[in-house]
Design an enzyme around this catalytic site. Structure first.
Site, short mmCIF file in Angstrom:
data_model
loop_
_atom_site.label_atom_id
_atom_site.label_comp_id
_atom_site.label_asym_id
_atom_site.label_seq_id
_atom_site.Cartn_x
_atom_site.Cartn_y
_atom_site.Cartn_z
N ARG A 201 13.18 33.11 34.69
CA ARG A 201 11.82 33.46 35.12
C ARG A 201 10.85 33.36 33.94
NH1 ARG A 201 11.86 33.85 40.65
NH2 ARG A 201 13.92 34.56 41.25
N HIS B 102 10.78 21.88 28.91
CA HIS B 102 10.95 22.80 30.04
C HIS B 102 10.15 22.28 31.22
CE1 HIS B 102 7.66 24.15 27.42
NE2 HIS B 102 7.02 24.54 28.51
N HIS C 235 8.36 23.57 34.57
CA HIS C 235 7.90 24.74 35.33
C HIS C 235 8.09 24.43 36.82
CE1 HIS C 235 5.25 26.54 32.07
NE2 HIS C 235 5.32 25.29 31.63
P1 AMP Z 1 4.06 25.47 28.09
O1 AMP Z 1 2.60 25.78 27.91
O2 AMP Z 1 4.32 24.44 29.14
O3 AMP Z 1 4.75 25.17 26.77
O4 AMP Z 1 4.70 26.79 28.71
C1 AMP Z 1 5.42 27.73 27.98
C2 AMP Z 1 5.77 28.83 28.96
O5 AMP Z 1 6.77 29.63 28.38
C3 AMP Z 1 4.61 29.75 29.35
O6 AMP Z 1 4.44 29.72 30.77
C4 AMP Z 1 5.09 31.13 28.87
O7 AMP Z 1 4.69 32.18 29.72
C5 AMP Z 1 6.60 30.96 28.84
N1 AMP Z 1 7.32 31.84 27.94
C6 AMP Z 1 7.06 32.07 26.63
N2 AMP Z 1 7.95 32.93 26.11
C7 AMP Z 1 8.82 33.23 27.12
C8 AMP Z 1 9.98 34.07 27.23
N3 AMP Z 1 10.43 34.77 26.17
N4 AMP Z 1 10.61 34.14 28.43
C9 AMP Z 1 10.16 33.44 29.48
N5 AMP Z 1 9.08 32.63 29.44
C10 AMP Z 1 8.41 32.53 28.29
#
Ligand code: AMP
Length: 121
Positions: free
Chosen positions: A32, A104, A106
């Site tokens: 999540r 990653h 989403h």
């Molecule tokens: P991006 O901008 O595509 O690199 O998205 C990075 C995502 O990682 C964001 O939606 C953050 O909310 C999520 N994120 C950052 N740290 C964590 C964590 N420790 N656990 C879960 N999600 C995270």
């Protein structure tokens, strides 16, 4: 650019930071998002050290790519969004506004999401 093994998702993979796991297999972890942007918001990551979708697409093995793609349907089902639909987003590099330098995907759903892209003013 070399892969930064201190990024937050690398720490999650090493078990140094907790996560809410949705699915895991040999090649993939799904968990999540900590700041959900929709009612359902799951991140799917490869276990290998790939900094972006670009890097994963170019360098990952066929087995890793197959496992990652197959995991999408498993994760969407587990998240309860396989029937109602979702948006899959891979923010990539500077223009893609990628914040964590470990590839990653989403998966966002559980509600209507509106238009695909909003550009900055
Ligand atoms: P991006 O901008 O595509 O690199 O998205 C990075 C995502 O990682 C964001 O939606 C953050 O909310 C999520 N994120 C950052 N740290 C964590 C964590 N420790 N656990 C879960 N999600 C995270």
């Amino acid at each position: 650019m070399a892969y930064d093994s201190n990024n937050i998702f690398a720490k999650i993979l090493r078990g140094e930071i907790p996560n809410q796991t949705v699915y895991e297999d040999e090649h993939v972890l799904a968990f999540r998002d900590i700041r959900p942007q929709a009612k359902a918001h799951v991140l799917l990551i490869p276990k290998g050290p790939y900094e972006s979708f670009e890097d994963f697409s170019a360098r990952a093995s066929d087995a890793e790519i197959v496992a990652f793609t197959r995991a999408v349907a498993k994760v969407s089902r587990l998240a309860g969004i396989d029937v109602t639909g979702y948006r899959a987003i891979a923010n990539t590099g500077a223009d893609g506004h990628q914040e964590v330098p470990h590839f990653h995907l989403h998966l966002l759903g559980g509600q209507r999401l509106g238009r695909m892209v909003s550009l900055p003013e």
